[in-house]
Design a protein around this motif. Structure first.
Motif, short mmCIF file in Angstrom:
data_model
loop_
_atom_site.label_atom_id
_atom_site.label_comp_id
_atom_site.label_asym_id
_atom_site.label_seq_id
_atom_site.Cartn_x
_atom_site.Cartn_y
_atom_site.Cartn_z
N ARG A 1 -6.19 -21.94 7.94
CA ARG A 1 -5.61 -22.52 9.16
C ARG A 1 -6.48 -22.16 10.34
O ARG A 1 -7.18 -21.13 10.33
CB ARG A 1 -4.19 -22.02 9.36
N ASN B 1 -5.50 -21.93 14.17
CA ASN B 1 -4.39 -22.05 15.12
C ASN B 1 -4.83 -22.68 16.44
O ASN B 1 -4.05 -23.39 17.09
CB ASN B 1 -3.77 -20.69 15.37
N SER C 1 1.29 -21.65 15.49
CA SER C 1 0.98 -20.30 15.03
C SER C 1 2.22 -19.56 14.53
O SER C 1 2.10 -18.56 13.82
CB SER C 1 0.32 -19.50 16.14
N THR D 1 -2.25 -16.10 2.00
CA THR D 1 -2.23 -17.36 1.28
C THR D 1 -1.78 -17.16 -0.16
O THR D 1 -1.91 -16.08 -0.74
CB THR D 1 -3.62 -18.01 1.27
N THR E 1 -4.19 -26.81 13.17
CA THR E 1 -4.59 -27.51 11.96
C THR E 1 -4.60 -26.56 10.76
O THR E 1 -5.04 -25.42 10.88
CB THR E 1 -5.98 -28.14 12.13
N VAL E 2 -4.13 -27.08 9.64
CA VAL E 2 -4.22 -26.38 8.37
C VAL E 2 -5.10 -27.21 7.44
O VAL E 2 -5.11 -28.44 7.52
CB VAL E 2 -2.81 -26.14 7.76
N SER F 1 -7.19 -32.08 5.87
CA SER F 1 -6.74 -31.49 7.12
C SER F 1 -5.33 -31.97 7.44
O SER F 1 -4.94 -33.08 7.05
CB SER F 1 -7.66 -31.90 8.28
N CYS G 1 1.30 -32.26 3.73
CA CYS G 1 1.54 -30.96 4.33
C CYS G 1 2.97 -30.92 4.84
O CYS G 1 3.61 -31.96 5.06
CB CYS G 1 0.54 -30.64 5.45
#
Length: 113
Positions: free
Chosen positions: A71, A73, A30, A57, A77-78, A21, A95
């Motif tokens: 993700r 939004n 976003s 992706t 978090t991605v 994460s 990341c």
């Protein structure tokens, strides 16, 4: 101040799975594409995956079919879902914002029996 914080790394056996994460703050999450990179000992940092603002992706050839990026939004978090892990996936995973301006501190992933 933009901040990215990765989590979820650890030690896993070959064939196992982990989900990383990356929580972002200080940005309009976003509105940003997000990237995952990794760096193995003695090697250059390698791009792993990207997720666009709209959710499209793409992943690198070395992880295609095993890793997926997503993700959330609402949580800024991605994620990087890593399945069928191999010893060669051992690295520090980072990341990064899609514009390249901000990196997280990284999380260690070790794949070993």
């Amino acid at each position: 101040q933009v901040q990215l914080v990765e989590s979820g790394g650890g030690l896993v056996q070959p064939g196992g799975s982990l989900r990383l994460s990356c929580a972002a703050s200080g940005i309009i999450f976003s509105a940003n594409a997000m990237d995952w990179y990794r760096q193995a000992p003695g090697k250059e940092r390698e791009w792993v995956a990207t997720i666009g603002r709209s959710g499209w992706t793409t992943v690198g050839d070395s992880v295609k079919g095993r890793f997926t990026v997503s993700r959330e939004n609402a949580k800024n978090t991605v994620y990087l879902q890593m399945n069928n892990l191999k010893p060669e996936d051992t690295a520090v995973y980072y990341c990064r914002t899609g514009n390249g301006h901000c990196w997280g501190q990284g999380t260690q992933v070790t794949v070993s029996s």
